[in-house]
Design a protein around this motif. Sequence first.
Motif, PDB file in Angstrom:
ATOM      1  N   GLU A  52     -18.126 -39.974 -48.010  1.00  0.00           N
ATOM      2  CA  GLU A  52     -19.241 -39.490 -47.188  1.00  0.00           C
ATOM      3  C   GLU A  52     -18.846 -38.433 -46.161  1.00  0.00           C
ATOM      4  O   GLU A  52     -19.710 -37.765 -45.597  1.00  0.00           O
ATOM      5  CB  GLU A  52     -19.886 -40.669 -46.428  1.00  0.00           C
ATOM      6  CG  GLU A  52     -20.420 -41.806 -47.297  1.00  0.00           C
ATOM      7  CD  GLU A  52     -21.703 -41.456 -48.017  1.00  0.00           C
ATOM      8  OE1 GLU A  52     -21.805 -40.350 -48.559  1.00  0.00           O
ATOM      9  OE2 GLU A  52     -22.618 -42.309 -48.024  1.00  0.00           O
ATOM     10  N   CYS A  53     -17.544 -38.293 -45.920  1.00  0.00           N
ATOM     11  CA  CYS A  53     -17.071 -37.414 -44.840  1.00  0.00           C
ATOM     12  C   CYS A  53     -17.462 -35.956 -45.097  1.00  0.00           C
ATOM     13  O   CYS A  53     -17.355 -35.473 -46.223  1.00  0.00           O
ATOM     14  CB  CYS A  53     -15.551 -37.546 -44.718  1.00  0.00           C
ATOM     15  SG  CYS A  53     -14.833 -36.438 -43.500  1.00  0.00           S
ATOM     16  N   GLU A  54     -17.871 -35.276 -44.048  1.00  0.00           N
ATOM     17  CA  GLU A  54     -18.267 -33.874 -44.195  1.00  0.00           C
ATOM     18  C   GLU A  54     -17.090 -32.987 -44.573  1.00  0.00           C
ATOM     19  O   GLU A  54     -17.251 -31.954 -45.203  1.00  0.00           O
ATOM     20  CB  GLU A  54     -18.935 -33.387 -42.904  1.00  0.00           C
ATOM     21  CG  GLU A  54     -20.350 -33.930 -42.795  1.00  0.00           C
ATOM     22  CD  GLU A  54     -20.963 -33.757 -41.408  1.00  0.00           C
ATOM     23  OE1 GLU A  54     -20.431 -32.952 -40.622  1.00  0.00           O
ATOM     24  OE2 GLU A  54     -21.958 -34.446 -41.125  1.00  0.00           O
ATOM     25  N   ALA A  55     -15.877 -33.410 -44.199  1.00  0.00           N
ATOM     26  CA  ALA A  55     -14.688 -32.602 -44.514  1.00  0.00           C
ATOM     27  C   ALA A  55     -14.340 -32.664 -46.005  1.00  0.00           C
ATOM     28  O   ALA A  55     -13.685 -31.771 -46.525  1.00  0.00           O
ATOM     29  CB  ALA A  55     -13.503 -33.079 -43.677  1.00  0.00           C
ATOM     30  N   PRO A  60     -10.356 -39.594 -44.373  1.00  0.00           N
ATOM     31  CA  PRO A  60     -11.557 -39.357 -43.563  1.00  0.00           C
ATOM     32  C   PRO A  60     -11.183 -38.576 -42.301  1.00  0.00           C
ATOM     33  O   PRO A  60     -10.122 -38.829 -41.728  1.00  0.00           O
ATOM     34  CB  PRO A  60     -12.039 -40.766 -43.207  1.00  0.00           C
ATOM     35  CG  PRO A  60     -10.946 -41.699 -43.578  1.00  0.00           C
ATOM     36  CD  PRO A  60      -9.952 -40.991 -44.434  1.00  0.00           C
ATOM     37  N   CYS A  61     -12.038 -37.636 -41.880  1.00  0.00           N
ATOM     38  CA  CYS A  61     -11.664 -36.804 -40.726  1.00  0.00           C
ATOM     39  C   CYS A  61     -11.773 -37.599 -39.424  1.00  0.00           C
ATOM     40  O   CYS A  61     -11.084 -37.320 -38.458  1.00  0.00           O
ATOM     41  CB  CYS A  61     -12.524 -35.548 -40.671  1.00  0.00           C
ATOM     42  SG  CYS A  61     -14.187 -35.827 -40.016  1.00  0.00           S
ATOM     43  N   GLY A  62     -12.662 -38.600 -39.407  1.00  0.00           N
ATOM     44  CA  GLY A  62     -12.803 -39.422 -38.202  1.00  0.00           C
ATOM     45  C   GLY A  62     -13.640 -38.764 -37.102  1.00  0.00           C
ATOM     46  O   GLY A  62     -13.890 -39.370 -36.065  1.00  0.00           O
ATOM     47  N   GLN A  63     -14.081 -37.523 -37.332  1.00  0.00           N
ATOM     48  CA  GLN A  63     -14.761 -36.763 -36.270  1.00  0.00           C
ATOM     49  C   GLN A  63     -16.205 -36.405 -36.625  1.00  0.00           C
ATOM     50  O   GLN A  63     -17.036 -36.249 -35.736  1.00  0.00           O
ATOM     51  CB  GLN A  63     -14.024 -35.426 -36.009  1.00  0.00           C
ATOM     52  CG  GLN A  63     -12.535 -35.553 -35.759  1.00  0.00           C
ATOM     53  CD  GLN A  63     -12.247 -36.205 -34.433  1.00  0.00           C
ATOM     54  OE1 GLN A  63     -13.019 -36.037 -33.484  1.00  0.00           O
ATOM     55  NE2 GLN A  63     -11.176 -36.974 -34.362  1.00  0.00           N
ATOM     56  N   CYS A  64     -16.497 -36.221 -37.891  1.00  0.00           N
ATOM     57  CA  CYS A  64     -17.822 -35.710 -38.276  1.00  0.00           C
ATOM     58  C   CYS A  64     -18.896 -36.776 -38.010  1.00  0.00           C
ATOM     59  O   CYS A  64     -18.587 -37.923 -37.705  1.00  0.00           O
ATOM     60  CB  CYS A  64     -17.819 -35.296 -39.742  1.00  0.00           C
ATOM     61  SG  CYS A  64     -17.705 -36.692 -40.880  1.00  0.00           S
ATOM     62  N   SER A  65     -20.146 -36.388 -38.179  1.00  0.00           N
ATOM     63  CA  SER A  65     -21.219 -37.332 -37.847  1.00  0.00           C
ATOM     64  C   SER A  65     -21.169 -38.545 -38.768  1.00  0.00           C
ATOM     65  O   SER A  65     -21.442 -39.671 -38.347  1.00  0.00           O
ATOM     66  CB  SER A  65     -22.575 -36.638 -37.909  1.00  0.00           C
ATOM     67  OG  SER A  65     -22.952 -36.430 -39.241  1.00  0.00           O
ATOM     68  N   SER A  66     -20.768 -38.335 -40.029  1.00  0.00           N
ATOM     69  CA  SER A  66     -20.685 -39.464 -40.955  1.00  0.00           C
ATOM     70  C   SER A  66     -19.597 -40.441 -40.522  1.00  0.00           C
ATOM     71  O   SER A  66     -19.833 -41.651 -40.427  1.00  0.00           O
ATOM     72  CB  SER A  66     -20.398 -38.949 -42.372  1.00  0.00           C
ATOM     73  OG  SER A  66     -20.070 -40.030 -43.211  1.00  0.00           O
ATOM     74  N   CYS A  67     -18.397 -39.896 -40.270  1.00  0.00           N
ATOM     75  CA  CYS A  67     -17.289 -40.768 -39.855  1.00  0.00           C
ATOM     76  C   CYS A  67     -17.646 -41.519 -38.573  1.00  0.00           C
ATOM     77  O   CYS A  67     -17.390 -42.714 -38.452  1.00  0.00           O
ATOM     78  CB  CYS A  67     -16.011 -39.953 -39.644  1.00  0.00           C
ATOM     79  SG  CYS A  67     -15.246 -39.434 -41.194  1.00  0.00           S
ATOM     80  N   ARG A  68     -18.232 -40.795 -37.626  1.00  0.00           N
ATOM     81  CA  ARG A  68     -18.545 -41.455 -36.346  1.00  0.00           C
ATOM     82  C   ARG A  68     -19.610 -42.537 -36.532  1.00  0.00           C
ATOM     83  O   ARG A  68     -19.516 -43.617 -35.967  1.00  0.00           O
ATOM     84  CB  ARG A  68     -18.970 -40.421 -35.295  1.00  0.00           C
ATOM     85  CG  ARG A  68     -17.739 -39.777 -34.625  1.00  0.00           C
ATOM     86  CD  ARG A  68     -18.117 -38.809 -33.542  1.00  0.00           C
ATOM     87  NE  ARG A  68     -18.682 -37.604 -34.166  1.00  0.00           N
ATOM     88  CZ  ARG A  68     -19.792 -37.001 -33.774  1.00  0.00           C
ATOM     89  NH1 ARG A  68     -20.474 -37.460 -32.754  1.00  0.00           N
ATOM     90  NH2 ARG A  68     -20.224 -35.923 -34.400  1.00  0.00           N
TER      91      ARG A  68
HETATM   92 ZN   LIG Z   1     -15.518 -37.172 -41.451  1.00  0.00          ZN
END
Ligand SMILES: [Zn+2]
Length: 329
Positions: A52-55, A60-68
């Motif tokens: 699902e991560c935008e990156a 997982p990037c841990g920063q995008c809206s999905s990760c958050r």
């Molecule tokens: Zn992400």
Amino acid sequence: MYRFEEICGNAGLVAHLQGALRRKKTSHAYLFLGGEGMGKRQLARTFAMCLECEAQQTEPCGQCSSCRAFLVGSHPDIVTVRPSKKTLGVDDIREQILEDVKLKQYRYPYKIYIVEQADTMTVQAQNALLKTLEEPPAYAVFLLLAQRLENFLPTVLSRTVVLKLRPLPEQTVADYLCRKKLVPQEKAGVLAAYAQGSIGRALSLMEEEGFAAMRQEVLDKLERLPRAPLSEVLLWAREWEVYKNDLRFLDIISLWYRDVLVAKRLGDGSKLIQQDKQRELFAAAGSSVAALAKGAAAVEEARRALAANGNFRLTLEVMLMKLKENETL
Ligand SMILES: [Zn+2]
């Protein structure tokens, strides 16, 4: 922390999942198989986050809206499915998956179902899920978590990629505990020896051991309460500051009062008390029912005060003073 690089052992499975992500050739259904605490949930959740991560990377990037959104437990397109009773019945599958999967994802690439205790699915439930596994909507991904393979229908298994987690070598578990600075080295070896290759099991053993030690320490003090002078009793408030972040020590005290109270009220609590030498001593100390009830109330007052951010040591001193006063009733 959800990152593939944080996952201990099972390098083959991690490589498989990351390879599929890199090539954008992920499957619609995976079965993560492994004993309790072996890390299947963490693996599945990390994978779900990546999908699902935008990156769109292999971590997982841990920063995008999905990760958050995922990290705060409010991801709209990652659904956790749990049994509503002992088993995952056909109603659970219908309500939590089949009705829901008709609706497209809300805003991310996939709609992901993480199915806890999937091996408790009844035959009926598995048959209900089968059609969707055979012809899943393009956006649907199923991540089944299970401990036993033999509970699945062959038709269900043939539709999923089975990923079997292996127990970790003892040394790997010990190294993990040391690296995370959870326990000193010599202790880590002992815990790892009992953990059967599972970090989760090592952590719960550690937790249990800490709890057992706390319980013993608190009960030892309660047993001394009738004999100890007030000046000594008040010092316990300072000693118990080590439990500041673990208010289960209050549970230990209130359970103690409740049990002794029950034993007293029954008149003959010998059976109840026999199981616990200390309770026997305490009951023999001759506290009246009224004193015990007041003691229990003092513990609850302390709990409320701490919940309202009352000063820890002061609150405990007040509680201990009341407990001590009661002893002389
Ligand atoms: Zn992400």
